[in-house]
Structures are given as C-alpha cells and as structure tokens.
Design a protein around this motif. Structure first.
Motif, PDB file in Angstrom:
ATOM      1  N   VAL A   1       0.850  -1.202   0.000  1.00  0.00           N
ATOM      2  CA  VAL A   1       0.000   0.000   0.000  1.00  0.00           C
ATOM      3  C   VAL A   1       0.883   1.248   0.000  1.00  0.00           C
ATOM      4  O   VAL A   1       0.633   2.191  -0.757  1.00  0.00           O
ATOM      5  N   LEU A   2       1.916   1.260   0.831  1.00  0.00           N
ATOM      6  CA  LEU A   2       2.836   2.405   0.864  1.00  0.00           C
ATOM      7  C   LEU A   2       3.473   2.611  -0.510  1.00  0.00           C
ATOM      8  O   LEU A   2       3.570   3.744  -0.995  1.00  0.00           O
ATOM      9  N   ASP A   3       3.895   1.514  -1.138  1.00  0.00           N
ATOM     10  CA  ASP A   3       4.500   1.598  -2.471  1.00  0.00           C
ATOM     11  C   ASP A   3       3.503   2.112  -3.497  1.00  0.00           C
ATOM     12  O   ASP A   3       3.833   2.937  -4.352  1.00  0.00           O
ATOM     13  N   TRP A   4       2.238   1.649  -3.427  1.00  0.00           N
ATOM     14  CA  TRP A   4       1.201   2.083  -4.361  1.00  0.00           C
ATOM     15  C   TRP A   4       0.955   3.586  -4.222  1.00  0.00           C
ATOM     16  O   TRP A   4       0.841   4.297  -5.237  1.00  0.00           O
ATOM     17  N   LEU A   5       0.863   4.086  -2.993  1.00  0.00           N
ATOM     18  CA  LEU A   5       0.650   5.521  -2.776  1.00  0.00           C
ATOM     19  C   LEU A   5       1.818   6.338  -3.330  1.00  0.00           C
ATOM     20  O   LEU A   5       1.615   7.403  -3.918  1.00  0.00           O
ATOM     21  N   GLN A   6       3.039   5.821  -3.160  1.00  0.00           N
ATOM     22  CA  GLN A   6       4.220   6.511  -3.690  1.00  0.00           C
ATOM     23  C   GLN A   6       4.196   6.514  -5.222  1.00  0.00           C
ATOM     24  O   GLN A   6       4.378   7.547  -5.857  1.00  0.00           O
ATOM     25  N   ARG A   7       3.935   5.368  -5.802  1.00  0.00           N
ATOM     26  CA  ARG A   7       3.943   5.208  -7.255  1.00  0.00           C
ATOM     27  C   ARG A   7       2.789   5.980  -7.916  1.00  0.00           C
ATOM     28  O   ARG A   7       2.972   6.649  -8.929  1.00  0.00           O
ATOM     29  N   THR A   8       1.599   5.899  -7.343  1.00  0.00           N
ATOM     30  CA  THR A   8       0.407   6.473  -7.946  1.00  0.00           C
ATOM     31  C   THR A   8       0.289   7.979  -7.722  1.00  0.00           C
ATOM     32  O   THR A   8      -0.095   8.719  -8.622  1.00  0.00           O
ATOM     33  N   HIS A   9       0.616   8.424  -6.500  1.00  0.00           N
ATOM     34  CA  HIS A   9       0.408   9.832  -6.143  1.00  0.00           C
ATOM     35  C   HIS A   9       1.698  10.583  -5.833  1.00  0.00           C
ATOM     36  O   HIS A   9       1.664  11.797  -5.639  1.00  0.00           O
ATOM     37  N   GLY A  10       2.819   9.860  -5.721  1.00  0.00           N
ATOM     38  CA  GLY A  10       4.087  10.503  -5.373  1.00  0.00           C
ATOM     39  C   GLY A  10       4.209  10.861  -3.908  1.00  0.00           C
ATOM     40  O   GLY A  10       5.038  11.679  -3.538  1.00  0.00           O
ATOM     41  N   TRP A  11       3.365  10.241  -3.060  1.00  0.00           N
ATOM     42  CA  TRP A  11       3.357  10.567  -1.639  1.00  0.00           C
ATOM     43  C   TRP A  11       4.262   9.625  -0.861  1.00  0.00           C
ATOM     44  O   TRP A  11       4.221   8.413  -1.033  1.00  0.00           O
ATOM     45  N   THR A  12       5.058  10.199   0.032  1.00  0.00           N
ATOM     46  CA  THR A  12       5.821   9.417   0.988  1.00  0.00           C
ATOM     47  C   THR A  12       5.034   9.426   2.287  1.00  0.00           C
ATOM     48  O   THR A  12       4.936  10.448   2.961  1.00  0.00           O
ATOM     49  N   VAL A  13       4.435   8.292   2.598  1.00  0.00           N
ATOM     50  CA  VAL A  13       3.554   8.185   3.762  1.00  0.00           C
ATOM     51  C   VAL A  13       4.391   7.923   5.007  1.00  0.00           C
ATOM     52  O   VAL A  13       5.229   7.033   5.031  1.00  0.00           O
ATOM     53  N   THR A  14       4.137   8.727   6.039  1.00  0.00           N
ATOM     54  CA  THR A  14       4.862   8.565   7.298  1.00  0.00           C
ATOM     55  C   THR A  14       4.032   7.843   8.342  1.00  0.00           C
ATOM     56  O   THR A  14       4.569   7.296   9.305  1.00  0.00           O
ATOM     57  N   MET A  15       2.703   7.858   8.154  1.00  0.00           N
ATOM     58  CA  MET A  15       1.823   7.153   9.085  1.00  0.00           C
ATOM     59  C   MET A  15       0.605   6.675   8.306  1.00  0.00           C
ATOM     60  O   MET A  15       0.047   7.418   7.499  1.00  0.00           O
ATOM     61  N   LEU A  16       0.224   5.406   8.547  1.00  0.00           N
ATOM     62  CA  LEU A  16      -0.940   4.809   7.917  1.00  0.00           C
ATOM     63  C   LEU A  16      -1.815   4.243   9.019  1.00  0.00           C
ATOM     64  O   LEU A  16      -1.328   3.508   9.885  1.00  0.00           O
ATOM     65  N   LEU A  17      -3.086   4.624   8.998  1.00  0.00           N
ATOM     66  CA  LEU A  17      -4.009   4.226  10.063  1.00  0.00           C
ATOM     67  C   LEU A  17      -5.290   3.634   9.498  1.00  0.00           C
ATOM     68  O   LEU A  17      -5.716   3.996   8.411  1.00  0.00           O
ATOM     69  N   ARG A  18      -5.903   2.770  10.282  1.00  0.00           N
ATOM     70  CA  ARG A  18      -7.268   2.304  10.041  1.00  0.00           C
ATOM     71  C   ARG A  18      -8.018   2.635  11.302  1.00  0.00           C
ATOM     72  O   ARG A  18      -7.839   2.005  12.332  1.00  0.00           O
ATOM     73  N   GLY A  19      -8.829   3.699  11.240  1.00  0.00           N
ATOM     74  CA  GLY A  19      -9.473   4.207  12.448  1.00  0.00           C
ATOM     75  C   GLY A  19      -8.390   4.699  13.404  1.00  0.00           C
ATOM     76  O   GLY A  19      -7.547   5.504  13.037  1.00  0.00           O
ATOM     77  N   HIS A  20      -8.394   4.139  14.623  1.00  0.00           N
ATOM     78  CA  HIS A  20      -7.361   4.517  15.596  1.00  0.00           C
ATOM     79  C   HIS A  20      -6.211   3.509  15.631  1.00  0.00           C
ATOM     80  O   HIS A  20      -5.292   3.651  16.430  1.00  0.00           O
ATOM     81  N   THR A  21      -6.279   2.500  14.776  1.00  0.00           N
ATOM     82  CA  THR A  21      -5.237   1.479  14.740  1.00  0.00           C
ATOM     83  C   THR A  21      -4.121   1.919  13.808  1.00  0.00           C
ATOM     84  O   THR A  21      -4.352   2.190  12.628  1.00  0.00           O
ATOM     85  N   VAL A  22      -2.909   2.006  14.339  1.00  0.00           N
ATOM     86  CA  VAL A  22      -1.752   2.393  13.539  1.00  0.00           C
ATOM     87  C   VAL A  22      -1.249   1.162  12.804  1.00  0.00           C
ATOM     88  O   VAL A  22      -0.866   0.162  13.412  1.00  0.00           O
TER      89      VAL A  22
END
Length: 96
Positions: A16-37
C-alpha cells in the motif's frame, strides 16, 4: 482501490505504501485504520519492518472486526502534521 498484490493475495502494508508513492508521489509517514496504527515511520526499525510485512487485515481480529472486507485507511504524508489526515479523503480498500 482493490487491495490485491501481484501474488493475488491481500496487500501488505508495504505494498500500500508503495502504491501511494507510485500512484500519487506521496511518501507516507503514518498509515491508520481508524485509531489502529498500521505503519508509523517514527517507530524503531524492528517495529517498522514488522508493520510493513503485515497484511491489511491482520489487525482486524485484534480489534474485534474479523471478516471485514472494506477498509478506510487514513494517512499522513511527509511534511504534514497529523492534523492533515483529516483534510484528505480516506483511501478505500477492498480486500479479496
């Protein structure tokens, strides 16, 4: 997004992190589902390695939500603070 990796299995956090980088150029520092990190770049290397290797649904059983097939993921990108996550629409993932 359909959260299916190249192997036909449910995506890992790293995919998912790779997809966000490839698709949108975003470097994600935190990924959450609700309050779950699911991923936090501020954690130690061992924790980050474990987080990146997990399948998206691995934490659902622990959170009492087994069998859920649609996930809303929230994310913070490099250069943003945690408040910015509320300004961005969630990433909707469909699990296989």
């Amino acid at each position: 997004m359909r959260a299916v990796g190249a192997d036909g299995q449910e995506m890992t956090v790293q995919e998912v992190l790779d997809w966000l980088q490839r698709t949108h150029g975003w470097t994600v520092t935190m990924l959450l589902r609700g309050h779950t990190v699911l991923y936090d770049r501020e954690e130690d290397e061992e924790t980050r390695t474990r987080q990146r290797a997990q399948r998206l649904s691995e934490n659902l059983e622990d959170a009492g939500e087994p069998g859920q097939r649609e996930l809303e993921l929230y994310y913070v990108c490099e250069g943003e603070d945690a408040e910015a996550e509320d300004a961005r629409p969630p990433l909707l993932c469909s699990l296989p």
